[in-house]
Design a protein around this motif. Structure first.
Motif, PDB file in Angstrom:
ATOM      1  N   ASP A 108     -53.800  61.708 -18.029  1.00  0.00           N
ATOM      2  CA  ASP A 108     -55.142  61.215 -18.364  1.00  0.00           C
ATOM      3  C   ASP A 108     -55.107  59.723 -18.653  1.00  0.00           C
ATOM      4  O   ASP A 108     -56.012  58.975 -18.257  1.00  0.00           O
ATOM      5  N   GLU A 109     -54.054  59.292 -19.371  1.00  0.00           N
ATOM      6  CA  GLU A 109     -53.922  57.871 -19.697  1.00  0.00           C
ATOM      7  C   GLU A 109     -53.710  57.053 -18.435  1.00  0.00           C
ATOM      8  O   GLU A 109     -54.278  55.964 -18.281  1.00  0.00           O
ATOM      9  N   LEU A 110     -52.910  57.581 -17.512  1.00  0.00           N
ATOM     10  CA  LEU A 110     -52.678  56.887 -16.247  1.00  0.00           C
ATOM     11  C   LEU A 110     -53.972  56.795 -15.441  1.00  0.00           C
ATOM     12  O   LEU A 110     -54.286  55.743 -14.873  1.00  0.00           O
ATOM     13  N   ILE A 111     -54.729  57.896 -15.402  1.00  0.00           N
ATOM     14  CA  ILE A 111     -56.010  57.894 -14.682  1.00  0.00           C
ATOM     15  C   ILE A 111     -56.964  56.870 -15.291  1.00  0.00           C
ATOM     16  O   ILE A 111     -57.660  56.144 -14.565  1.00  0.00           O
ATOM     17  N   GLU A 171     -49.185  69.752 -22.779  1.00  0.00           N
ATOM     18  CA  GLU A 171     -50.213  68.892 -23.373  1.00  0.00           C
ATOM     19  C   GLU A 171     -49.824  67.420 -23.248  1.00  0.00           C
ATOM     20  O   GLU A 171     -50.659  66.556 -22.958  1.00  0.00           O
ATOM     21  N   ALA A 172     -48.513  67.149 -23.464  1.00  0.00           N
ATOM     22  CA  ALA A 172     -48.045  65.767 -23.373  1.00  0.00           C
ATOM     23  C   ALA A 172     -48.157  65.261 -21.940  1.00  0.00           C
ATOM     24  O   ALA A 172     -48.543  64.107 -21.699  1.00  0.00           O
ATOM     25  N   VAL A 173     -47.822  66.114 -20.979  1.00  0.00           N
ATOM     26  CA  VAL A 173     -47.917  65.730 -19.572  1.00  0.00           C
ATOM     27  C   VAL A 173     -49.367  65.434 -19.205  1.00  0.00           C
ATOM     28  O   VAL A 173     -49.668  64.431 -18.548  1.00  0.00           O
ATOM     29  N   ASN A 227     -41.034  66.363 -15.306  1.00  0.00           N
ATOM     30  CA  ASN A 227     -41.761  66.607 -16.555  1.00  0.00           C
ATOM     31  C   ASN A 227     -41.564  68.025 -17.087  1.00  0.00           C
ATOM     32  O   ASN A 227     -42.456  68.598 -17.704  1.00  0.00           O
ATOM     33  N   LYS A 228     -40.388  68.581 -16.865  1.00  0.00           N
ATOM     34  CA  LYS A 228     -40.128  69.938 -17.337  1.00  0.00           C
ATOM     35  C   LYS A 228     -39.740  69.970 -18.816  1.00  0.00           C
ATOM     36  O   LYS A 228     -39.806  71.016 -19.457  1.00  0.00           O
ATOM     37  N   SER A 229     -39.339  68.821 -19.343  1.00  0.00           N
ATOM     38  CA  SER A 229     -38.888  68.789 -20.736  1.00  0.00           C
ATOM     39  C   SER A 229     -40.005  68.475 -21.710  1.00  0.00           C
ATOM     40  O   SER A 229     -39.787  68.412 -22.911  1.00  0.00           O
ATOM     41  N   LYS A 230     -41.198  68.247 -21.190  1.00  0.00           N
ATOM     42  CA  LYS A 230     -42.306  67.872 -22.051  1.00  0.00           C
ATOM     43  C   LYS A 230     -43.309  69.014 -22.155  1.00  0.00           C
ATOM     44  O   LYS A 230     -43.524  69.737 -21.183  1.00  0.00           O
TER      45      LYS A 230
END
Length: 254
Positions: free
Chosen positions: A135-138, A128-130, A122-125
């Motif tokens: 949060d959505e996964l949780i 905030e997006a990460v 997730n280095k390219s995001k």
């Protein structure tokens, strides 16, 4: 004291005028201090379809000397790509080099899109997006946990507080009665009990009955039930005549 230079990319050998397509550098002068420039120069010359192979070629080279450091390689490639894009974007649009530099910038942006597809860190995001993704996964996991808790609660409604005990040594006697129940017919000749398979029977026995003080292994219970009379399993257990102590018979019709 000279500092060691970390080499990320595979350079062509000196005086090698027929290098691998993806090797970087010049045949005479080797300057690994500017290998990032040579890497990008090679990238500009490649069609977009070759980006994955190009990246993997140099990653394999790097990992031979640096096992387990794939993230470090990815980070380095991503950083030089992003920094060079930023460099090109700052060029004066009225400069004579603007057009060719924008062509290179476009290639870099396409390469960066490829990097995003393999970015497992997730280095390219943006952070905030990460965070939003996490949060959505949780949220989804919490919803799934609630569903499972509801299923467990519904399942527990049918759980017995204790198991029925079959007197030790009489498991075959009890199972013989279960087999007789399967064969019972009503006065209209329809089956009293029906099931598509034998699994409800042996699973019920293993789940809700004890043999003496011991649990009944499901495989043991299964071995008493044959799906087909003419196709009995290798470990099938026949009920011995001495264990056929009871016979279920219909009452006399009044």
């Amino acid at each position: 004291m000279s500092l060691m230079i970390t080499t990320y990319f595979k350079h062509r050998s000196r005086f090698n005028f027929s290098p691998n397509t993806f090797e970087i550098g010049r045949p005479l002068i080797q300057n690994k201090k500017v290998e990032d420039n040579f890497f990008l120069l090679k990238l500009y010359s490649l069609p977009e379809a070759e980006y994955p192979t190009f990246y993997q070629f140099h990653l394999d080279y790097y990992l031979k000397a640096n096992p387990g450091q794939e993230e470090a390689f990815f980070t380095h490639v991503r950083d030089i790509t992003v920094n060079r894009i930023k460099h090109f974007k700052r060029i004066d649009p009225f400069s004579g080099k603007y057009a060719p530099n924008m062509l290179s910038a476009t290639k870099l942006e396409n390469f960066h899109k490829y990097l995003q597809t393999i970015d497992q860190w997730n280095k390219s995001k943006p952070i905030e997006a990460v965070i939003n993704e996490k949060d959505e996964l949780i949220k989804k996991l919490k919803e799934r946990i609630m569903q499972l808790e509801e299923q467990v609660a519904e399942y527990n409604k049918y759980e017995a507080g204790e198991k029925v005990v079959i007197t030790k040594g009489n498991l075959p006697v009890f199972i013989d009665l279960m087999l007789q129940l399967q064969a019972l017919t009503l006065p209209n000749q329809s089956k009293l009990l029906r099931s598509q398979a034998q699994s409800p029977w042996y699973k019920m026995i293993a789940r809700y009955f004890l043999h003496g003080e011991n649990e009944i292994p499901i495989n043991t219970a299964r071995n008493y039930f044959s799906a087909q009379k003419d196709d009995k399993p290798a470990k099938f257990i026949e009920i011995a005549d001495k264990d056929k102590l009871f016979q279920i018979l219909p009452t006399k019709t009044k």
